[in-house]
Design a protein around this motif. Sequence first.
Motif, short mmCIF file in Angstrom:
data_model
loop_
_atom_site.label_atom_id
_atom_site.label_comp_id
_atom_site.label_asym_id
_atom_site.label_seq_id
_atom_site.Cartn_x
_atom_site.Cartn_y
_atom_site.Cartn_z
N VAL A 151 0.85 -1.19 0.00
CA VAL A 151 0.00 0.00 0.00
C VAL A 151 0.88 1.24 0.00
CG1 VAL A 151 -2.03 -1.02 1.09
CG2 VAL A 151 -0.20 -0.14 2.51
N THR A 279 -3.56 3.90 -1.26
CA THR A 279 -4.00 3.17 -2.45
C THR A 279 -5.12 2.19 -2.12
OG1 THR A 279 -2.07 1.75 -2.03
CG2 THR A 279 -1.93 3.26 -3.89
N ILE A 282 -8.74 3.24 -3.01
CA ILE A 282 -9.20 3.53 -4.38
C ILE A 282 -10.37 2.64 -4.79
CG2 ILE A 282 -8.55 3.61 -6.82
CD1 ILE A 282 -5.62 4.13 -5.87
N PHE A 301 -5.64 9.52 -7.81
CA PHE A 301 -4.73 9.34 -6.67
C PHE A 301 -3.50 10.17 -6.95
CE2 PHE A 301 -1.82 6.83 -3.92
CZ PHE A 301 -2.61 6.75 -2.79
N LEU A 366 -2.69 3.33 -11.20
CA LEU A 366 -1.50 4.11 -10.86
C LEU A 366 -0.67 4.44 -12.10
CD1 LEU A 366 -0.43 2.42 -7.50
CD2 LEU A 366 -1.62 4.58 -7.81
N TYR A 369 1.14 7.63 -12.06
CA TYR A 369 2.39 7.64 -11.29
C TYR A 369 3.56 7.27 -12.19
CZ TYR A 369 0.81 8.42 -6.49
OH TYR A 369 0.35 9.00 -5.33
#
Length: 435
Positions: A151, A279, A282, A301, A366, A369
């Motif tokens: 996480v 996370t 989500i 996020f 993600l 990211y």
Amino acid sequence: MHMYRRTALAMVTGAALLLSACTGTGGTSKGAAADAPTDPAEVSGTIKVLTVRTDLVQDGTMDRYAAEFRKVYPKVKVEFEALTNYESEVKIRMNTENYGDVLLIPAVIKKDDYPKFFASLGTVEERSEKYRFTDFTAVDGKVYGQSPVGVMPGFVYNRRVWREAGVTEWPTTPAEFLTALKAIKAKTDAVPYYTNFAAGWTMSSWTAVNGSVHCDPEATTELAEGDPWAEGADLRVGDTLLYDIVKQGLAEKDPTTTNWEQSKARTAQGEIATQWLGTWAIVQFQDAAEKAGADPDDIGFMPFPAQTDGTFCAVVGPDYNQAVNVHSAHKEAARAWIDWFTDKSGYDKDNLAISPLKNGTLPEVLGPYEDAGVKLIEVSDAKGAEVKRIDNESETGLFAPEYRQKLVDLARGSGRGTLDDFFADLSKRWTEAQR
């Protein structure tokens, strides 16, 4: 903190050793290691797995995992027990030998005591080649637990609301973040930031800022050896941002009346713009979006607003770690469950979580990211036990809600003193406990 997550949280198993009546008290437990079975067809026994995932036990998801597991281990029967107040209930059971065959390691157990309660899963050397997070449950070179998911803390936010406010880039400093929240307040009807003050555990998640601000894999060691609230230290930067958000009127009007469950749908529908969580949240917020007829893709996020050398950093850590009860009469079957659940169940993907396998891939959600080049770091937990000792001794409550609740009260004018006084008091208590 983790308990109420209902996260991609750990699923675990705890065995209520129903057999002890026939076998004598754990007389069959041999040695303190739970070795991986060599022949799946030969492993047998009924194991009880304790978990915090009441939702997944109730909706049958856990039984579906167990059915898949039985295709590989046909002679092992898995029974689940989901506990709502996991920490408090398991703590009591651990005074006996009957705390499931597989369980999530409760926060209350001191790391040095792991070998008393849990069977070893192997050496750090061997396990760290394949898995992340081995040092979080390592004692004297042996590993006692394994998290099925990784996480990462961060802001869960409504992308549509941020776009409507004209903010299309992630803020890179706390000042930019506050400016973005002001734009949300001015241009939309959303509450810019929601503290989730009343739930309590949600406030403790601000401690997870540690490591991200200065991209420091030794951030936990810094807590053990330094002053966490020194000028510029990670926790001080995080706490100052929370204070400023509330002080500047960018959070909900009355923090004492917040509602965690309702906040999911409210964020999905755009009534709330932003929350600091992780996370693990989500998938819950996306589910809430679907139920509320909102767009799950609106849930985004973002990392903490700080960069090191022009790069965001995010700390990846374990969720609850699954362990084998040292008294279990079916250690091999319990170990088989943990290995299968970690490696093969797909639990990490089902929960949009980070894989605990070193060669695992990031979940699609993600993707931003990866696009932004966010650097993922793991913080060493070598001094984790020491930090908890200092925390207890100083009564700071790094992992308890009250410390951040006092900070929020101070910011909204219902506490006394200045922010500097607040930090100075924390620093003094912490450094005295260190000595």
